[in-house]
Design a protein around this motif. Structure first.
Motif, mmCIF file in Angstrom:
data_model
loop_
_atom_site.group_PDB
_atom_site.id
_atom_site.type_symbol
_atom_site.label_atom_id
_atom_site.label_comp_id
_atom_site.label_asym_id
_atom_site.label_seq_id
_atom_site.Cartn_x
_atom_site.Cartn_y
_atom_site.Cartn_z
ATOM 1 N N GLY A 222 0.839 -1.184 0.000
ATOM 2 C CA GLY A 222 0.000 0.000 0.000
ATOM 3 C C GLY A 222 0.879 1.240 0.000
ATOM 4 O O GLY A 222 2.105 1.152 -0.176
ATOM 5 N N PHE A 223 0.266 2.391 0.178
ATOM 6 C CA PHE A 223 0.992 3.655 0.187
ATOM 7 C C PHE A 223 0.595 4.445 1.424
ATOM 8 O O PHE A 223 -0.548 4.367 1.887
ATOM 9 N N GLU A 224 1.541 5.195 1.960
ATOM 10 C CA GLU A 224 1.240 5.998 3.142
ATOM 11 C C GLU A 224 0.225 7.083 2.788
ATOM 12 O O GLU A 224 0.129 7.486 1.622
ATOM 13 N N PRO A 225 -0.551 7.570 3.754
ATOM 14 C CA PRO A 225 -1.515 8.637 3.465
ATOM 15 C C PRO A 225 -0.819 9.846 2.839
ATOM 16 O O PRO A 225 0.211 10.308 3.323
ATOM 17 N N GLY A 226 -1.377 10.322 1.731
ATOM 18 C CA GLY A 226 -0.771 11.442 1.022
ATOM 19 C C GLY A 226 0.367 11.050 0.109
ATOM 20 O O GLY A 226 0.968 11.911 -0.543
ATOM 21 N N GLY A 227 0.664 9.747 0.056
ATOM 22 C CA GLY A 227 1.804 9.299 -0.740
ATOM 23 C C GLY A 227 1.450 8.360 -1.862
ATOM 24 O O GLY A 227 2.285 7.563 -2.298
ATOM 25 N N THR A 228 0.208 8.437 -2.357
ATOM 26 C CA THR A 228 -0.193 7.564 -3.464
ATOM 27 C C THR A 228 0.436 8.043 -4.770
ATOM 28 O O THR A 228 0.833 9.211 -4.909
ATOM 29 N N PRO A 229 0.543 7.163 -5.765
ATOM 30 C CA PRO A 229 1.072 7.584 -7.063
ATOM 31 C C PRO A 229 0.316 8.753 -7.685
ATOM 32 O O PRO A 229 0.938 9.628 -8.296
ATOM 33 N N GLU A 230 -1.003 8.777 -7.533
ATOM 34 C CA GLU A 230 -1.749 9.910 -8.090
ATOM 35 C C GLU A 230 -1.308 11.216 -7.438
ATOM 36 O O GLU A 230 -1.118 12.234 -8.115
ATOM 37 N N GLU A 231 -1.099 11.190 -6.112
ATOM 38 C CA GLU A 231 -0.728 12.409 -5.389
ATOM 39 C C GLU A 231 0.725 12.796 -5.619
ATOM 40 O O GLU A 231 1.051 13.982 -5.721
ATOM 41 N N VAL A 232 1.617 11.809 -5.694
ATOM 42 C CA VAL A 232 3.055 12.087 -5.790
ATOM 43 C C VAL A 232 3.527 12.129 -7.238
ATOM 44 O O VAL A 232 4.130 13.102 -7.691
ATOM 45 N N ASP A 233 3.244 11.053 -7.981
ATOM 46 C CA ASP A 233 3.805 10.923 -9.333
ATOM 47 C C ASP A 233 3.049 11.729 -10.377
ATOM 48 O O ASP A 233 3.602 12.026 -11.432
ATOM 49 N N TYR A 234 1.807 12.079 -10.087
ATOM 50 C CA TYR A 234 1.082 12.955 -11.019
ATOM 51 C C TYR A 234 0.939 14.360 -10.463
ATOM 52 O O TYR A 234 1.581 15.295 -10.944
ATOM 53 N N ARG A 235 0.150 14.526 -9.402
ATOM 54 C CA ARG A 235 -0.111 15.890 -8.914
ATOM 55 C C ARG A 235 1.161 16.553 -8.389
ATOM 56 O O ARG A 235 1.364 17.756 -8.591
ATOM 57 N N GLY A 236 2.001 15.791 -7.730
ATOM 58 C CA GLY A 236 3.265 16.353 -7.242
ATOM 59 C C GLY A 236 4.177 16.795 -8.373
ATOM 60 O O GLY A 236 4.848 17.833 -8.277
ATOM 61 N N GLN A 237 4.196 16.031 -9.451
ATOM 62 C CA GLN A 237 5.033 16.423 -10.588
ATOM 63 C C GLN A 237 4.407 17.589 -11.356
ATOM 64 O O GLN A 237 5.124 18.476 -11.834
ATOM 65 N N VAL A 238 3.092 17.600 -11.450
ATOM 66 C CA VAL A 238 2.426 18.755 -12.070
ATOM 67 C C VAL A 238 2.754 20.029 -11.293
ATOM 68 O O VAL A 238 3.044 21.082 -11.878
ATOM 69 N N ASN A 239 2.731 19.945 -9.963
ATOM 70 C CA ASN A 239 3.105 21.097 -9.146
ATOM 71 C C ASN A 239 4.522 21.570 -9.457
ATOM 72 O O ASN A 239 4.783 22.773 -9.552
ATOM 73 N N GLN A 240 5.429 20.610 -9.596
ATOM 74 C CA GLN A 240 6.815 20.970 -9.887
ATOM 75 C C GLN A 240 6.947 21.642 -11.258
ATOM 76 O O GLN A 240 7.662 22.629 -11.412
ATOM 77 N N ILE A 241 6.253 21.106 -12.221
ATOM 78 C CA ILE A 241 6.310 21.662 -13.581
ATOM 79 C C ILE A 241 5.716 23.064 -13.616
ATOM 80 O O ILE A 241 6.299 23.992 -14.195
ATOM 81 N N ASP A 242 4.568 23.240 -12.972
ATOM 82 C CA ASP A 242 3.926 24.553 -12.937
ATOM 83 C C ASP A 242 4.796 25.576 -12.211
ATOM 84 O O ASP A 242 4.942 26.721 -12.658
ATOM 85 N N ALA A 243 5.379 25.168 -11.084
ATOM 86 C CA ALA A 243 6.226 26.083 -10.313
ATOM 87 C C ALA A 243 7.481 26.444 -11.091
ATOM 88 O O ALA A 243 7.943 27.594 -11.055
ATOM 89 N N ALA A 244 8.037 25.475 -11.805
ATOM 90 C CA ALA A 244 9.229 25.733 -12.611
ATOM 91 C C ALA A 244 8.920 26.731 -13.735
ATOM 92 O O ALA A 244 9.702 27.644 -14.011
ATOM 93 N N LYS A 245 7.780 26.549 -14.360
ATOM 94 C CA LYS A 245 7.383 27.454 -15.438
ATOM 95 C C LYS A 245 7.192 28.868 -14.909
ATOM 96 O O LYS A 245 7.655 29.851 -15.515
#
Length: 257
Positions: free
Chosen positions: A96-119
């Protein structure tokens, strides 16, 4: 030549720490800053928290501050499946994944946040290190904790490509904790090497070679706006030439997902 300030997220991970170390080996070329969640883990791993910024990729405001003045961003964040309990004899382990640490939250939304912030920060280059298998819904990693981790990673890669930022997407095969710089590296696309391994070789690669590829991507124009799978041949003199010409390697890669 001006020094490039580079933020490395996931810098306390096993591959991220190697990327950070390789960047710091060239202080006249790069100013490397690590981004991580845990000061305790960084202190234990690096014996110092100097050169690190602490925050959470799910918090865009902490990313915005960390990216200020950066020329490039190397993304090495990933959700980490955890075994729920030791399996009974004859049973398969459950993950399983820790709360707040699912692939949707980390590998998608977390990376989208990084991309948006970088831009928003005016970052010129993003190197995203991901994993092969994103075209295979039934890949075993997608089944772990029903997280679809490789599918979410690939969705984030598409978001990066559509962002308009200059990108390099490195999708690594199975990661090995072995020395780098001793093998021939091979690039491919769309999991073709997973489905038909060249000469039947294992679809794996040392973490150190992935780290070196990520750093070289910042140097080589041929790496710009490319996405590719990468594995290595076995460490054997009869298994081809050790990859040293990264311009040639990147020239074999193609744009788009």
């Amino acid at each position: 030549m001006s020094i490039k300030k580079v933020l490395v997220t996931g810098a306390s991970g096993r591959t991220g720490s190697l990327v950070l170390e390789k960047l710091r080996q060239s202080p006249k070329e790069f100013e490397a800053v690590g981004f991580a969640r845990s000061p305790e883990k960084v202190q234990e791993q690096f014996s110092s928290t100097e050169g690190f910024i602490f925050g959470d990729i799910k918090d865009k405001s902490s990313l915005e501050g960390a990216l200020e003045g950066c020329t490039a961003l190397i993304i090495l964040t990933s959700a980490v499946p955890q075994m729920k309990a030791p399996p009974q004899p004859g049973e398969r382990p459950e993950f399983g994944f820790e709360p707040g640490g699912t692939p949707e939250e980390v590998d998608y939304r977390g990376q989208v946040n990084q991309i948006d912030a970088a831009k928003a920060a005016g970052v010129e280059r993003i190197v995203l290190v991901g994993s092969m298998g994103g075209t295979q819904e039934n890949h075993p990693l997608n089944k772990m904790g029903n997280g679809n981790i490789l599918l979410w990673k690939r969705k984030a890669e598409q978001y990066l490509i559509e962002s308009g930022l200059n990108y390099t997407i490195i999708r690594a095969g199975g990661l090995l904790d072995q020395p780098g710089g001793k093998r021939e590296l091979l690039v491919g696309k769309d999991d073709e090497m997973l489905e038909n391994p060249p000469n039947g070789i294992p679809t794996s690669i040392p973490r150190a070679d992935v780290a070196q590829t990520a750093v070289q991507a910042l140097r080589e124009p041929h790496a710009q706006n490319k996405a590719f799978d990468i594995i290595s041949k076995p460490e054997d003199p009869s298994e081809g030439q050790v990859t040293k010409d990264f311009a040639r390697l990147f020239a074999q890669a193609t744009p788009g997902l």
